[in-house]
Write a protein that holds these residues in place. Structure first.
Motif, PDB file in Angstrom:
ATOM      1  N   SER A 164       7.441  12.937  -1.145  1.00  0.00           N
ATOM      2  CA  SER A 164       7.708  12.902  -0.030  1.00  0.00           C
ATOM      3  C   SER A 164       6.829  13.272   1.468  1.00  0.00           C
ATOM      4  O   SER A 164       7.036  13.245   3.138  1.00  0.00           O
ATOM      5  N   THR A 165       5.424  13.541   1.246  1.00  0.00           N
ATOM      6  CA  THR A 165       4.321  13.817   2.175  1.00  0.00           C
ATOM      7  C   THR A 165       3.727  12.346   2.976  1.00  0.00           C
ATOM      8  O   THR A 165       4.123  11.843   4.003  1.00  0.00           O
ATOM      9  N   ASN A 166       4.244  11.596   1.540  1.00  0.00           N
ATOM     10  CA  ASN A 166       3.774   9.779   1.903  1.00  0.00           C
ATOM     11  C   ASN A 166       5.215   9.359   3.013  1.00  0.00           C
ATOM     12  O   ASN A 166       4.704   8.273   3.735  1.00  0.00           O
ATOM     13  N   ALA A 167       6.146   9.464   2.519  1.00  0.00           N
ATOM     14  CA  ALA A 167       7.589   8.710   3.355  1.00  0.00           C
ATOM     15  C   ALA A 167       7.162   9.020   4.763  1.00  0.00           C
ATOM     16  O   ALA A 167       8.471   8.854   6.019  1.00  0.00           O
ATOM     17  N   TYR A 215       0.851  -1.379   0.044  1.00  0.00           N
ATOM     18  CA  TYR A 215       0.177  -0.013  -0.131  1.00  0.00           C
ATOM     19  C   TYR A 215       0.942   1.575  -0.390  1.00  0.00           C
ATOM     20  O   TYR A 215       0.520   2.712  -0.451  1.00  0.00           O
ATOM     21  N   PHE A 216       2.032   1.083   0.666  1.00  0.00           N
ATOM     22  CA  PHE A 216       3.172   2.419   0.159  1.00  0.00           C
ATOM     23  C   PHE A 216       2.651   2.351  -1.100  1.00  0.00           C
ATOM     24  O   PHE A 216       3.488   3.597  -1.587  1.00  0.00           O
ATOM     25  N   ILE A 217       3.947   1.680  -1.822  1.00  0.00           N
ATOM     26  CA  ILE A 217       4.255   2.003  -3.089  1.00  0.00           C
ATOM     27  C   ILE A 217       2.415   1.978  -4.251  1.00  0.00           C
ATOM     28  O   ILE A 217       2.878   2.876  -4.101  1.00  0.00           O
ATOM     29  N   ARG A 218       1.400   1.731  -3.320  1.00  0.00           N
ATOM     30  CA  ARG A 218       0.361   2.239  -4.574  1.00  0.00           C
ATOM     31  C   ARG A 218      -0.130   3.562  -4.152  1.00  0.00           C
ATOM     32  O   ARG A 218      -0.492   4.339  -4.812  1.00  0.00           O
ATOM     33  N   SER A 219       0.311   4.122  -2.574  1.00  0.00           N
ATOM     34  CA  SER A 219      -0.380   5.069  -2.508  1.00  0.00           C
ATOM     35  C   SER A 219       0.592   6.607  -2.787  1.00  0.00           C
ATOM     36  O   SER A 219       0.409   7.689  -3.687  1.00  0.00           O
ATOM     37  N   ARG A 257      -5.886  12.312  -4.325  1.00  0.00           N
ATOM     38  CA  ARG A 257      -4.764  12.456  -3.020  1.00  0.00           C
ATOM     39  C   ARG A 257      -5.217  11.897  -1.025  1.00  0.00           C
ATOM     40  O   ARG A 257      -4.180  11.612  -0.728  1.00  0.00           O
ATOM     41  N   SER A 258      -6.808  12.270  -1.317  1.00  0.00           N
ATOM     42  CA  SER A 258      -7.403  11.385  -0.392  1.00  0.00           C
ATOM     43  C   SER A 258      -7.231   9.799  -0.502  1.00  0.00           C
ATOM     44  O   SER A 258      -6.543   9.485   1.065  1.00  0.00           O
ATOM     45  N   ARG A 259      -7.383   9.405  -2.049  1.00  0.00           N
ATOM     46  CA  ARG A 259      -6.912   7.601  -1.300  1.00  0.00           C
ATOM     47  C   ARG A 259      -6.143   7.504  -1.083  1.00  0.00           C
ATOM     48  O   ARG A 259      -5.555   6.145  -0.523  1.00  0.00           O
ATOM     49  N   SER A 260      -5.034   8.352  -1.693  1.00  0.00           N
ATOM     50  CA  SER A 260      -2.929   8.656  -1.538  1.00  0.00           C
ATOM     51  C   SER A 260      -2.523   8.029   0.192  1.00  0.00           C
ATOM     52  O   SER A 260      -2.333   7.318   0.456  1.00  0.00           O
ATOM     53  N   LEU A 261      -3.707   9.226   0.088  1.00  0.00           N
ATOM     54  CA  LEU A 261      -3.688   9.427   2.180  1.00  0.00           C
ATOM     55  C   LEU A 261      -4.088   8.363   2.834  1.00  0.00           C
ATOM     56  O   LEU A 261      -3.526   7.844   3.316  1.00  0.00           O
ATOM     57  N   ILE A 262      -5.013   7.362   2.699  1.00  0.00           N
ATOM     58  CA  ILE A 262      -5.652   6.675   3.593  1.00  0.00           C
ATOM     59  C   ILE A 262      -4.731   5.449   2.543  1.00  0.00           C
ATOM     60  O   ILE A 262      -4.267   4.726   4.097  1.00  0.00           O
ATOM     61  N   GLN A 263      -3.970   4.884   1.417  1.00  0.00           N
ATOM     62  CA  GLN A 263      -3.574   3.817   1.236  1.00  0.00           C
ATOM     63  C   GLN A 263      -2.192   3.993   2.115  1.00  0.00           C
ATOM     64  O   GLN A 263      -1.662   3.087   2.845  1.00  0.00           O
ATOM     65  N   ASP A 292       2.426  18.326  -4.140  1.00  0.00           N
ATOM     66  CA  ASP A 292       1.241  17.595  -4.468  1.00  0.00           C
ATOM     67  C   ASP A 292      -0.099  18.781  -5.137  1.00  0.00           C
ATOM     68  O   ASP A 292      -0.847  18.340  -4.485  1.00  0.00           O
ATOM     69  N   ARG A 293       0.444  18.304  -6.649  1.00  0.00           N
ATOM     70  CA  ARG A 293      -0.846  18.858  -7.320  1.00  0.00           C
ATOM     71  C   ARG A 293      -2.002  17.503  -7.786  1.00  0.00           C
ATOM     72  O   ARG A 293      -2.694  17.826  -8.151  1.00  0.00           O
ATOM     73  N   LYS A 294      -2.343  16.862  -7.102  1.00  0.00           N
ATOM     74  CA  LYS A 294      -3.169  15.032  -7.795  1.00  0.00           C
ATOM     75  C   LYS A 294      -4.645  16.254  -7.665  1.00  0.00           C
ATOM     76  O   LYS A 294      -4.589  16.920  -6.133  1.00  0.00           O
ATOM     77  N   PRO A 295      -5.698  15.701  -8.534  1.00  0.00           N
ATOM     78  CA  PRO A 295      -7.081  16.408  -7.711  1.00  0.00           C
ATOM     79  C   PRO A 295      -7.388  15.666  -6.423  1.00  0.00           C
ATOM     80  O   PRO A 295      -6.636  14.860  -5.884  1.00  0.00           O
TER      81      PRO A 295
END
Length: 285
Positions: free
Chosen positions: A90-93, A79-83, A148-154, A141-144
């Motif tokens: 930088s944020t997700n790491a 899930y880290f890779i998916r995110s 971005r919300s899905r990425s943060l959940i992952q 992070d300029r994604k929709p």
């Protein structure tokens, strides 16, 4: 310095070196799932041979906690890779590297390890160092917003799973499992899960040849990190030692400065000082 603390510092160094190898592999364009699969192919036989050579492969029902840890470890990496597909690295790491907080909360809540002032100070310094050295901003992070919300959940799922994996290792150790046997149990489930993931994605198992060069180095380093981590926790408090082992980003940051000639910014310098303060506070517990 006590032996568990020495093991924890050794694990930290190994994790930091493996992070550096992973960074170089990513720079070479190697897919993360290919890297994890090949790493598993090397790690599993290595840990089995090591356990047999040291006569520490002891069949025990408690070692199944290692397999459970392996499953959660796989979920964490996956899930880290998916995110990272839709999220800022930088944020997700930054979030993912806070997995040691999950381990500490679990061992304090369920294994009755005390939460002392030194531990609280050490964890606070570790949080600060992680944020300073890894990133912490979301401006890149300029994604929709939905992506971005899905990425943060992952990445939140990844952080919880990775932190839980170290907790399950701790439970196995407290039930009498041998550290090396727990590592074998972890690899026995991680490797097939990583392999199946790649097969489902590609319908074949042919990672680029360059993958094996990096994954072999990472597997050796992670073998050391895993054994040192488990040996450390077997002889001490997980709420002290796991955070130390997970601060390998200190080594990665130093290698980036010394080997890759990355600039030494005020943020990095303060982060390294905070990391050293965290180590000092935790070591004094």
């Amino acid at each position: 310095m006590s032996q568990p603390l020495v093991y924890a510092v050794a694990a930290m160094v190994c994790y930091g070196l493996s992070d550096f190898v992973y960074k170089q592999a990513a720079g070479a364009g190697i897919r993360a799932d290919h890297f994890l699969m090949a790493q598993g192919w090397f790690f599993f036989p290595l840990v089995v041979v090591y356990a047999l050579a040291t006569r520490t492969l002891v069949l025990d029902p408690a070692a199944l906690w290692g397999s459970l840890a392996g499953a959660f470890l796989f979920v964490g990496f996956y899930y880290f890779i998916r995110s990272l597909t839709a999220g800022s690295i930088s944020t997700n790491a930054s979030i993912f590297r806070l997995n040691f907080i999950v381990t500490v909360l679990l061992v304090v809540a369920f294994l009755d390890e005390p939460l002392t002032p030194n531990k609280i100070a050490g964890l606070a310094f570790a949080l600060l160092a992680t944020w300073l050295l890894v990133g912490g901003g979301v401006s890149a992070d300029r994604k929709p917003s939905d992506a971005r919300s899905r990425s943060l959940i992952q990445v939140a799922v990844a952080t919880l799973a990775f932190g839980a994996s170290n907790f399950f290792h701790t439970v196995g150790l407290r039930h009498g499992a041998v550290p090396e046997t727990l590592a074998v149990g972890q690899a026995a489930l991680f490797m097939p899960l990583a392999t199946v993931l790649v097969y489902l994605a590609d319908r074949k198992l042919r990672p680029p040849p360059v993958t094996f060069r990096y994954s072999a180095m990472a597997a050796v380093l992670l073998l050391g990190a895993t054994i040192f981590l488990l040996r450390s926790v077997a002889g001490g408090q997980a709420s002290v030692l796991v955070p130390i082992t997970q601060m390998g980003f200190i080594i990665a940051a130093l290698l980036g400065i010394l080997v890759l000639r990355e600039p030494v910014t005020a943020r990095k310098a303060i982060g390294l000082v905070a990391a050293l303060a965290a180590l000092a506070a935790l070591a004094a517990t």
